[in-house]
Design an enzyme around this catalytic site. Sequence first.
Site, PDB file in Angstrom:
ATOM      1  N   HIS A   1      75.292 -12.173 -24.145  1.00 30.46           N
ATOM      2  CA  HIS A   1      76.617 -12.095 -23.353  1.00 30.46           C
ATOM      3  C   HIS A   1      77.501 -11.009 -23.848  1.00 30.46           C
ATOM      4  CE1 HIS A   1      75.770 -15.893 -21.572  1.00 30.46           C
ATOM      5  NE2 HIS A   1      76.307 -16.595 -22.657  1.00 30.46           N
TER       6      HIS A   1
ATOM      7  N   LYS B   1      80.527 -12.426 -14.211  1.00 31.33           N
ATOM      8  CA  LYS B   1      82.064 -12.543 -14.301  1.00 31.33           C
ATOM      9  C   LYS B   1      82.722 -11.373 -13.646  1.00 31.33           C
ATOM     10  CE  LYS B   1      82.109 -16.341 -17.137  1.00 31.33           C
ATOM     11  NZ  LYS B   1      82.697 -17.511 -17.170  1.00 31.33           N
TER      12      LYS B   1
END
Length: 817
Positions: free
Chosen positions: A292, A233
């Site tokens: 994550h 990301k």
Amino acid sequence: MSQPPEPCLIFPCSLSASPMPRHPGCWKMLTVAMCVALLGCLQAQELRGHVSVILLGATGDLARKYLWRGLFQLYLDEAGKDYSFSFHGAALTSTKQGQAFIAKVLESLSCPEDVAPDRCSELKGQFQRLSAYRHLATREDYMALSKDIEAQVQRGGLREAGRIFYFSVPPFAYADIARNINSSCRPGPGAWLRVVLEKPFGHDHLSAQQLATELGGFFREEEMYRVDHYLGKQAVAQILPFRDQNRKALDGLWSRHHVERVEIIMKETVDAEGRTSFYEEYGVIRDVLQNHLTEVLTLVAMELPHNISSSESVLQHKLRAFRALRGLQKGSAVLGQYQAYSEQVRREQQKPDSFHSLTPTFAGVLVHMDNLRWEGVPFILMSGKALDERVGYARILFRNQAYCVQNDEHWVADQSRCLPRQIVFYIGHGELGSPAVLVSRNLFRPSLPPESWKELGARPGLRLFGRPLSDFYAYSPVREQDAYSVLISRIFHGRKDSFVTTENLLASWGFWTPLLDGLAHEVPRLYPGGAENGHLLDFEFGGARLCFSQQQPERLVPGPGPAPMPSGFQVLKARYRESPLISAWPEELIAKLADDIEATAVRAVRRFGAFHLALSGGSSPVPLFQQLATRHYGFPWAHTHLWLVDERCVPLWDPESNFQHLQTHLLQHIRVPYYNIHPMPVHLRQRLCAEEDQGAQTYASEISALVANSSFDLVLLGMGADGHTASLFPQSPSGLDGEQLVVLTESPSRPFQRMSLSLPLINRARKVAVLVMGRVKREITVLVSRVGHEPKKWPISGVLPTSGQLVWYMDYEAFLG
């Protein structure tokens, strides 16, 4: 296909190759220059090579949505440079079906906006010609693939640079594939191998260790790239570069002296429908927090290497951050489950109507670091499904010691020191709708690379974290890229720091597994989903504990669907004698009571510096003592005073002694200062409960001296089959009223003599918990539910704290029969 290399002109490097010129010195210089040019040309040809990318599971959902697009982006970025490519889509699907699937996926590919349409069409055509499907199952299939790659390299007159195998398959298939690659499809000498592995990487520490050991038998550590797509990301990938580029401004801020807390959040509006088989096995903590959010935490918390371009240095610093994480306790987390989840599981997995899942779909966890930089700073990790918005971010909130005398109408717009000070790595979605890096204007103007990040334009009316966007220096990517495109590029370039190493994986599971084990039977709070959740999932934290801000609404049946049988209940909340009642099966009931006692203890220590707990005797509390001793490592024992509610008039070492029960099942397993333990003085001057020895008055004086207002923080009682509580009996009414705090009483059964707290003293407590367990208590439970305030007949009916709370804890057999 990539463009062929420019031809090299070959010049002779022998002095006899041509006639001697007039100036021998010039000729020598020219010859040397020619030879250097030739050597450089040959080296350039030497650097060229061929890369084969094999996508395993090429017809799966992940491949369709992200991986083919990521491979196309890799080709767009690298076409015409130093390498040629071939892309092999492999699966167990038949050749005809596989070819049709891949053709359809490749046709749907599109280029970024900054690629001209003609150029896009040309590159897309090349990529389609370079991509093919093949059935890949047996060792012979892998041998055939290897031979085809070698033949292709030879036909092109190139050397093989390396092979990338992307495992977009379930983990149970890893071992067979790894064995086939290792035995039959490794590239030759001088070429590299990279195998890419998708999560989940195990279910807990043991399974992760087993999987790592298995894969380690086929591949070297440097060959394995474990994907956590959050590391691709753009906002997450920018955390370390941002910290590096702004070292001067952040050096004085990035520590416990200035950071109030760190929030790492991933909220989703979708539920688990269609994925309940996966979710039943993993739940929200394994699905999101263990990987994550923990990866983001380490990027924020790790010490910054001198050279962030060194993958090895970055990974070592991340590992040190993992090792600094303080162990989690059961009280470190709150769990929730949206109401429709159990029904979805029943429908998708053909479960019986009585089935109710304990799988959490929401979790908030409080994490601390045990190092000098972050000591005492709370890191809040939170994720959930069926919430009110879709958004992800890491937010560093700084302390603010400024006080502005004038009200906010007169503050300098956007820059007042009294405004919140924060840095936010905005991962995506939400109100902003795109990745971003946000820095409060009253902190500093950040430095970001202008070729890849640009300042956001004005967005009037947009508010983030309670402030208008204009309060921030806000930057977004010049070109948005999906995470898999970023990661595939880094795999190709061998950037290991964007992936999860075996050491870091096992360190993460080592951190999370004890909490997961402790929460395995925890009943999650039910929530309706979406905006209707209101404040139901809000939580508070202090010390090492985290708890929901609101009491759980009363529910007789947990969740929608037909009413379950009593065996299907988890925790039932209702009213009994106009006071709260908690009922469950014995194991769940004891766990709930232990949690409530610990929460009360933490609040008392935080508020008053000490926790005064009075414990009743008998057999019912024994499982509670065992639970507190073995499961509640975060209990503030060092600040806890333990008192007895009642005691039999026997020596303290006698098996009948309540203190002996306490010693055997609790005290010998925990670390309580000896001066915080207060046994009842029933054995004085070699006599037992002699009135003239004034043992009751001595205990009352000790209570008055140490317990503020003689008000215990919590008193734990039981209820006898005759309605007695503590050692207050119907046949011996002493202690039911009057001024005495501690009394001597007579029991109808041996040993007859007892010492007990009086009913007036019990009713001074801030909280009284009554534990009632077993089928033998069913009759008295029904009877007491019907009587009024009659302590002389039923002493338990006189328990009603004057300014505190009374809570009944009954197992199902005592409550329902």
